[in-house]
Motif scaffolding. Structure first.
Motif, PDB file in Angstrom:
ATOM      1  N   ALA A 276       0.631  -1.152   0.276  1.00  0.00           N
ATOM      2  CA  ALA A 276      -0.348  -0.167  -0.316  1.00  0.00           C
ATOM      3  C   ALA A 276       0.801   1.042   0.189  1.00  0.00           C
ATOM      4  N   GLN A 277       1.600   1.307   0.937  1.00  0.00           N
ATOM      5  CA  GLN A 277       3.114   2.567   0.705  1.00  0.00           C
ATOM      6  C   GLN A 277       3.971   2.407  -0.612  1.00  0.00           C
ATOM      7  N   SER A 278       4.228   1.522  -1.090  1.00  0.00           N
ATOM      8  CA  SER A 278       4.359   1.382  -2.672  1.00  0.00           C
ATOM      9  C   SER A 278       3.785   1.968  -3.461  1.00  0.00           C
ATOM     10  N   LEU A 279       2.088   1.793  -3.374  1.00  0.00           N
ATOM     11  CA  LEU A 279       0.910   2.360  -4.571  1.00  0.00           C
ATOM     12  C   LEU A 279       1.539   4.614  -4.201  1.00  0.00           C
ATOM     13  N   HIS A 280       1.086   4.720  -3.053  1.00  0.00           N
ATOM     14  CA  HIS A 280       0.969   5.706  -2.126  1.00  0.00           C
ATOM     15  C   HIS A 280       2.423   6.889  -2.805  1.00  0.00           C
ATOM     16  N   GLN A 281       3.204   6.257  -2.623  1.00  0.00           N
ATOM     17  CA  GLN A 281       4.204   7.048  -3.311  1.00  0.00           C
ATOM     18  C   GLN A 281       4.337   7.132  -5.051  1.00  0.00           C
ATOM     19  N   VAL A 282       3.923   5.799  -5.529  1.00  0.00           N
ATOM     20  CA  VAL A 282       4.319   6.365  -7.392  1.00  0.00           C
ATOM     21  C   VAL A 282       2.765   7.361  -7.268  1.00  0.00           C
ATOM     22  N   VAL A 541     -11.490 -18.860   0.704  1.00  0.00           N
ATOM     23  CA  VAL A 541     -11.575 -19.554   2.234  1.00  0.00           C
ATOM     24  C   VAL A 541      -9.560 -19.399   2.532  1.00  0.00           C
ATOM     25  N   PRO A 542      -9.164 -18.530   3.206  1.00  0.00           N
ATOM     26  CA  PRO A 542      -7.660 -18.878   3.227  1.00  0.00           C
ATOM     27  C   PRO A 542      -6.957 -20.076   3.456  1.00  0.00           C
ATOM     28  N   ALA A 543      -5.985 -20.602   2.082  1.00  0.00           N
ATOM     29  CA  ALA A 543      -5.460 -21.609   2.519  1.00  0.00           C
ATOM     30  C   ALA A 543      -5.116 -21.434   3.692  1.00  0.00           C
ATOM     31  N   GLU A 544      -5.514 -23.305   4.026  1.00  0.00           N
ATOM     32  CA  GLU A 544      -5.249 -23.325   5.773  1.00  0.00           C
ATOM     33  C   GLU A 544      -3.691 -23.729   5.660  1.00  0.00           C
ATOM     34  N   GLY A 545      -3.951 -23.022   7.388  1.00  0.00           N
ATOM     35  CA  GLY A 545      -2.837 -22.933   8.642  1.00  0.00           C
ATOM     36  C   GLY A 545      -2.142 -21.590   8.352  1.00  0.00           C
ATOM     37  N   ARG A 546      -3.382 -20.459   7.601  1.00  0.00           N
ATOM     38  CA  ARG A 546      -2.186 -19.291   6.783  1.00  0.00           C
ATOM     39  C   ARG A 546      -2.495 -18.563   8.034  1.00  0.00           C
ATOM     40  N   PRO A 547      -1.927 -17.395   8.421  1.00  0.00           N
ATOM     41  CA  PRO A 547      -2.424 -16.693   8.986  1.00  0.00           C
ATOM     42  C   PRO A 547      -3.789 -15.612   8.360  1.00  0.00           C
ATOM     43  N   ALA A 548      -4.042 -15.019   9.147  1.00  0.00           N
ATOM     44  CA  ALA A 548      -5.375 -14.177   8.219  1.00  0.00           C
ATOM     45  C   ALA A 548      -4.285 -12.771   7.539  1.00  0.00           C
ATOM     46  N   SER A 549      -5.046 -12.344   6.652  1.00  0.00           N
ATOM     47  CA  SER A 549      -3.845 -11.662   5.260  1.00  0.00           C
ATOM     48  C   SER A 549      -3.974  -9.890   6.465  1.00  0.00           C
ATOM     49  N   ARG A 550      -2.959  -9.353   6.346  1.00  0.00           N
ATOM     50  CA  ARG A 550      -2.712  -8.012   7.018  1.00  0.00           C
ATOM     51  C   ARG A 550      -2.261  -7.119   5.725  1.00  0.00           C
ATOM     52  N   GLY A 551      -2.996  -5.907   5.994  1.00  0.00           N
ATOM     53  CA  GLY A 551      -3.052  -5.035   5.296  1.00  0.00           C
ATOM     54  C   GLY A 551      -3.686  -5.256   3.625  1.00  0.00           C
ATOM     55  N   TRP A 552      -4.660  -6.359   3.328  1.00  0.00           N
ATOM     56  CA  TRP A 552      -5.375  -6.061   2.175  1.00  0.00           C
ATOM     57  C   TRP A 552      -5.873  -6.580   2.293  1.00  0.00           C
ATOM     58  N   PRO A 553      -6.991  -4.744   2.026  1.00  0.00           N
ATOM     59  CA  PRO A 553      -7.844  -4.501   1.590  1.00  0.00           C
ATOM     60  C   PRO A 553      -8.828  -5.192   0.773  1.00  0.00           C
ATOM     61  N   ASP A 554     -10.250  -5.039   0.354  1.00  0.00           N
ATOM     62  CA  ASP A 554     -11.371  -5.384  -0.952  1.00  0.00           C
ATOM     63  C   ASP A 554     -10.722  -4.835  -1.661  1.00  0.00           C
ATOM     64  N   PRO A 555     -10.435  -6.447  -2.741  1.00  0.00           N
ATOM     65  CA  PRO A 555     -10.116  -6.211  -4.304  1.00  0.00           C
ATOM     66  C   PRO A 555     -10.016  -5.092  -5.454  1.00  0.00           C
ATOM     67  N   ALA A 556     -11.883  -4.375  -4.734  1.00  0.00           N
ATOM     68  CA  ALA A 556     -12.063  -3.075  -5.784  1.00  0.00           C
ATOM     69  C   ALA A 556     -11.554  -1.843  -5.212  1.00  0.00           C
ATOM     70  N   GLY A 557     -10.200  -2.004  -4.413  1.00  0.00           N
ATOM     71  CA  GLY A 557     -10.132  -0.726  -3.691  1.00  0.00           C
ATOM     72  C   GLY A 557      -8.383  -1.795  -3.022  1.00  0.00           C
ATOM     73  N   MET A 558      -7.537  -2.910  -3.520  1.00  0.00           N
ATOM     74  CA  MET A 558      -6.514  -3.133  -3.728  1.00  0.00           C
ATOM     75  C   MET A 558      -5.456  -2.664  -3.187  1.00  0.00           C
ATOM     76  N   GLY A 559      -4.663  -2.535  -2.159  1.00  0.00           N
ATOM     77  CA  GLY A 559      -3.814  -1.652  -1.801  1.00  0.00           C
ATOM     78  C   GLY A 559      -4.085  -0.170  -1.279  1.00  0.00           C
ATOM     79  N   ARG A 560      -5.173   0.559  -1.104  1.00  0.00           N
ATOM     80  CA  ARG A 560      -4.992   1.331  -0.487  1.00  0.00           C
ATOM     81  C   ARG A 560      -5.457   1.281   0.818  1.00  0.00           C
ATOM     82  N   THR A 561      -5.237   3.340   1.529  1.00  0.00           N
ATOM     83  CA  THR A 561      -5.356   3.737   2.915  1.00  0.00           C
ATOM     84  C   THR A 561      -6.118   4.387   2.966  1.00  0.00           C
ATOM     85  N   GLY A 562      -6.845   4.142   3.781  1.00  0.00           N
ATOM     86  CA  GLY A 562      -7.722   5.517   4.210  1.00  0.00           C
ATOM     87  C   GLY A 562      -9.007   5.237   3.771  1.00  0.00           C
TER      88      GLY A 562
END
Length: 562
Positions: A276-282, A541-562
């Motif tokens: 998300a920060q990389s997109l913000h900087q671009v 369903v997230p891959a079995e045994g994987r932790p929940a995603s951190r910082g990845w929002p809805d794909p319609a706004g993928m990588g956005r902040t705020g």
């Protein structure tokens, strides 16, 4: 660099030579040129991610990857998309190829200039390609009402829109695109190519992926290599209703995705904030870079929502000369657009890069374009040419055939199969007036401003010193003399979308339902809104045994902040 390097550009049709080819031909050791040509994200992956991949390089390249279904399931868990609606490919080009082979019946419409595979791929398989020319006088804006009328007049069965468009970065708001998709409900297929959408900040949720899953004839194409700065890995995906996505997925090889793609996809869950920060900087860099380039005398910079800027060189400048001199004299690689249908060699596409690189670019352009020594690319007023086209033959075809394909050229040798040009401005079939739109609010800094009306983004006619970018960074040379601004053109009268005509009996493999789909009832081969939200057994369903995603929002706004 030797002449062999610049000769590579003349043999690459609608694309640029690869960086590997340029490095081989240059014969120079060390780092390659500063790359303003290949539209990569310069801030992702992070150095730490590259170190991690380097540490596992032996295992990554030694062993087979998992099957595509495993990698797709992980990506869908990250993006919260139903796996039944997704097909992953070895780059978007592979998916474009399968879309052409499986879903395009006989004809395809596309605005030009645009990504070359949308014109070349269907022509290579004998399809008719109806090209709708974007007008330089309108800032290369796509008028959706006129495009819809053009599609109906030509009888085209497949319709393509790139949003943002490559090479000009033109953007269409989500609601306007959804209305266009519904107006094209009687076509075989509507493709929305969102390969560069992650870099847009015109609105908070710009993607139409969820709307595509609800419709029987819409496919959305998304890129991963461009967003993640990893073109060499070759991975991308499409989103559609289960029937369409399944047709493409069934044709792909089990191991069409390589081990690097798998490794990166499984890394992403832990690096959402960095992405998300990389997109913000671009987006910040895009604003700064546009301001620096706009200060160059005679250079026009068009508004862009991609990670690149489309610029028109000053009158008399030849893009191939500028490109070659920037490479040989300044070791800077730029994208000259004379081999793009609908463009000319007077235009460059320049990738957004950090400010230190932009300073070097501006300095090089100043010397090449305005140098006082003999050989400056911009001649004096008495010798300026005004227009220099690298696609002159196509330009003539567009104006002479008036949308009737190869009419009046039968006595000449046949060109590429399926080439059909759109009518030139001011001639041929009458088109409805453009739908008026409210001007978008100015964007200040990296944060998107609210848009007063959900319509197509207005793209004013370019002027030598455009001002869509507040606060340009000053450059160390005298400011150019002010140029007169032409009187504003009054807005055209409104015109609704043409009503969808009934499809012929054999026009589509399945009957197209009339009217909107009632709530809770899926379209043919589609999903209900509840199913898209993740119920009725189609949840991601997230891959079995994987932790929940951190910082990845809805794909319609993928990588956005705020």
């Amino acid at each position: 660099m030797s002449g062999n390097v610049t000769s590579l550009f003349r043999g690459t049709a609608a694309h640029s030579p690869s960086m590997a080819a340029l490095t081989r031909e240059s014969g120079e050791a060390g780092a390659g040129p500063v790359d303003f040509c290949i539209p990569c994200n310069p801030y992702f992956p992070t150095p730490a991610m590259f170190e991690e991949m380097a540490g596992r390089l032996r295992d990554i390249i030694t062993y087979y990857p998992s099957g595509a279904e495993t990698i797709t399931a992980e990506l869908c868990g990250l993006l919260e998309l139903p796996p039944q609606c997704v097909a992953m490919g070895n780059g978007s080009t592979e998916l474009i190829t399968w879309i052409d082979h499986l879903l395009v019946r006989d004809s395809l419409a596309v605005p030009v200039p645009t990504f070359g595979r949308w014109t070349d791929q269907p022509m290579e398989t004998g399809k008719r390609v109806d090209m709708f020319p974007l007008q330089e006088s309108a800032g290369f804006a796509l008028d959706l009402a006129r495009y819809a009328e053009f599609v109906r007049a030509r009888g085209t069965r497949t319709v393509v829109i790139c949003n943002p468009n490559n090479p000009d970065g033109g953007y269409l708001h989500k609601q306007a695109l959804v209305q266009f998709m519904d107006a094209m409900a009687d076509r075989d297929l509507v493709v929305i190519d969102e390969s560069f959408l992650e870099f847009a900040d015109a609105e908070a949720e710009p993607s139409v992926v969820r709307e595509a899953m609800l419709r029987p004839n819409v496919v959305v194409l998304r890129s991963l290599g461009k967003n993640f700065g990893l073109h060499g890995i070759r991975f991308g995906y499409l989103v559609a209703n289960p029937a369409l996505a399944g047709r493409v997925r069934a044709m792909l090889p089990k191991w069409n995705l390589n081990s690097f793609a798998e490794h990166v996809v499984f890394m992403l869950r832990d690096h959402g904030p960095e992405y998300a920060q990389s997109l913000h900087q671009v987006r910040r860099d895009r604003l700064e870079m546009a301001g620096r380039l706009s200060a160059l005398p005679g250079l026009t910079v068009y508004p862009s929502q991609g990670n690149f800027l489309f610029v028109r060189l000053p009158v008399g400048a030849e893009g191939t000369v500028v490109r070659d001199r920037m490479l040989t004299e300044h070791r800077i690689l730029v994208r000259e657009c004379g081999n793009k249908i609908g463009s000319s060699s007077r235009f460059l596409r320049l990738v957004v890069r950090p400010q230190v690189d932009v300073h070097r670019l501006v300095s090089g352009l100043e010397q090449v374009l305005y140098g006082s020594r003999r050989g400056a690319a911009v001649p004096g007023p008495a010798t300026g040419t005004g227009y220099s086209s690298g696609t002159a033959a196509v330009d003539r075809l567009v104006s002479e055939t008036n949308g009737a394909g190869m009419r009046a050229l039968a006595a000449q040798p046949a060109g590429p199969p399926g080439l059909a040009a759109a009518p030139a401005a001011g001639t041929g079939m009458p088109l409805p007036a453009a739908v008026p739109v409210a001007p978008a609010a100015a964007t200040v800094g990296p944060m998107p401003m609210p848009v007063p009306a959900p319509q197509q983004v207005p793209r004013p006619a370019p002027v030598p010193q455009p001002a869509p970018y507040p606060g340009p960074v000053p450059v160390p040379h005298p400011a150019p003399a002010p140029r007169p601004t032409p009187d504003p053109v009054p807005p055209p009268a409104p015109a609704p979308y043409p009503a969808p005509a009934p499809a012929p009996a054999a026009a589509a493999p399945h009957p197209v339902p009339s009217g909107p789909t009632p709530p809770g009832v899926p379209a043919r081969g589609g999903l209900t809104a509840a199913q898209v939200r993740g119920t009725d057994g189609l949840e991601s369903v997230p891959a079995e045994g994987r932790p929940a995603s951190r910082g990845w929002p809805d794909p319609a706004g993928m990588g956005r902040t705020g």
